[in-house]
Every structure is written in structure tokens, then in C-alpha cells.
Design a protein around this motif. Structure first.
Motif: not given
Length: 77
Positions: A1-5
Motif C-alpha cells: 500500500t501507499v502507507h507501506e511504501a
């Protein structure tokens, strides 16, 4: 996800000053980015500037409200 990235990027550069330019119409929300940065840096400064996007010759989009945003500059150190 964008958060993980974002988490991976912040982790990778945790020993550097991190500067992020981000728009109010982006995801995740600015509050999430600040929280993520604070996991790696003790100090996070946020600067805010009104901004109007102007892409090419799309003049019909210039006054419909969708091109006006807040641009954020986050400096974490």
C-alpha cells in the motif's frame, strides 16, 4: 500500500534529513505522513502554500475549483 511504501522510504533514509513535497489532494492525508515521519525523526516541520495547478492548455479546468490545492513541504530532522 501507499502507507507501506512511505514507511519503507522513511526507514531507508532515517539517518538523513527527509524533505517531502506533498499536495492536499494526495493520499495519504498529511496527518498520516507527519505521524509516519515522527516514527523516525524527533522533529517534523510542515510549511503550507496555496497552489493552483495549470497543466498545458486546459483553460476550462482553471476556474472550476479542482486545480486549487494546498502544497505542503515536510522537513523531518
Amino acid at each position: 500500500t501507499v502507507h507501506e511504501a512511505f514507511q519503507r522510504v522513511f526507514q531507508r533514509f532515517k539517518d538523513s534529513i527527509i524533505v517531502v513535497s506533498f499536495s492536499s489532494n494526495g493520499l495519504p492525508y498529511i496527518s498520516s505522513l507527519v505521524s509516519m515521519l515522527k516514527q523516525f525523526k524527533p522533529r517534523v516541520e510542515v510549511r503550507q502554500v496555496d497552489h493552483v495547478y495549470s497543466f498545458g492548455t486546459h483553460s476550462h479546468l482553471m476556474n472550476n475549483g479542482t486545480s486549487r490545492v494546498q502544497e505542503y513541504l515536510l522537513v523531518a530532522h
